[in-house]
Design a protein around this motif. Sequence first.
Motif, PDB file in Angstrom:
ATOM      1  N   UNK A 135      48.521  68.691  66.851  1.00 21.59           N
ATOM      2  CA  UNK A 135      47.990  67.342  66.765  1.00 21.59           C
ATOM      3  C   UNK A 135      46.623  67.477  66.101  1.00 21.59           C
ATOM      4  N   UNK A 136      46.450  66.804  64.959  1.00 24.91           N
ATOM      5  CA  UNK A 136      45.199  66.885  64.203  1.00 24.91           C
ATOM      6  C   UNK A 136      44.306  65.699  64.530  1.00 24.91           C
ATOM      7  N   UNK A 137      43.039  66.004  64.780  1.00 22.70           N
ATOM      8  CA  UNK A 137      42.047  64.992  65.134  1.00 22.70           C
ATOM      9  C   UNK A 137      40.914  65.076  64.119  1.00 22.70           C
ATOM     10  N   UNK A 138      40.645  63.975  63.438  1.00 21.73           N
ATOM     11  CA  UNK A 138      39.548  63.914  62.473  1.00 21.73           C
ATOM     12  C   UNK A 138      38.247  63.650  63.229  1.00 21.73           C
ATOM     13  N   UNK A 186      37.168  68.282  59.822  1.00 21.06           N
ATOM     14  CA  UNK A 186      35.891  67.673  59.480  1.00 21.06           C
ATOM     15  C   UNK A 186      35.576  67.950  58.024  1.00 21.06           C
ATOM     16  N   UNK A 187      35.034  66.950  57.339  1.00 12.75           N
ATOM     17  CA  UNK A 187      34.634  67.131  55.946  1.00 12.75           C
ATOM     18  C   UNK A 187      33.387  66.308  55.649  1.00 12.75           C
ATOM     19  N   UNK A 244      39.444  58.927  55.879  1.00 16.49           N
ATOM     20  CA  UNK A 244      40.101  58.457  57.107  1.00 16.49           C
ATOM     21  C   UNK A 244      39.051  58.040  58.141  1.00 16.49           C
ATOM     22  N   UNK A 245      38.068  58.898  58.358  1.00 13.13           N
ATOM     23  CA  UNK A 245      37.021  58.600  59.337  1.00 13.13           C
ATOM     24  C   UNK A 245      36.245  57.364  58.921  1.00 13.13           C
ATOM     25  N   UNK A 246      35.949  57.230  57.628  1.00 13.80           N
ATOM     26  CA  UNK A 246      35.212  56.064  57.131  1.00 13.80           C
ATOM     27  C   UNK A 246      35.980  54.774  57.385  1.00 13.80           C
ATOM     28  N   UNK A 247      37.289  54.784  57.183  1.00 12.14           N
ATOM     29  CA  UNK A 247      38.067  53.548  57.324  1.00 12.14           C
ATOM     30  C   UNK A 247      38.595  53.305  58.730  1.00 12.14           C
ATOM     31  N   UNK A 248      38.870  54.374  59.488  1.00 13.17           N
ATOM     32  CA  UNK A 248      39.509  54.205  60.795  1.00 13.17           C
ATOM     33  C   UNK A 248      38.698  54.756  61.958  1.00 13.17           C
ATOM     34  N   UNK A 249      37.674  55.530  61.648  1.00 10.21           N
ATOM     35  CA  UNK A 249      36.883  56.172  62.698  1.00 10.21           C
ATOM     36  C   UNK A 249      37.488  57.517  63.089  1.00 10.21           C
TER      37      UNK A 249
END
Length: 95
Positions: free
Chosen positions: A9-12, A56-57, A67-72
């Motif tokens: 399971x990948x978590x950003x 993380x990037x 993804x993080x920018x649009x969805x958190x």
Amino acid sequence: MKIKRIEHVAIAVKDLEGSKKMLTDLFGLSLEYEEQINATRLAMFPVGESYLELLQSDDATSKTAQWIESKGQGLFHICLEVDDIVQALSELKSK
């Protein structure tokens, strides 16, 4: 398609180091390995026969950062292990 298990399971996350510390300190998980793939850093923590993968990037053009920018921060993907990947892809495409 026969799904054998959840492989990972990948978590950003925004803060890989803080997230690694949280998994270690809070849940007692041990880091198995880290690697850099293009602009994304990842850390793998085994949980039974599966893994938690932290991604993380800092590169705003990477899929992880977008993804993080649009969805958190949160669930990025679930990787399933199957008996036959070619057959599984064919089945999924037909659906």
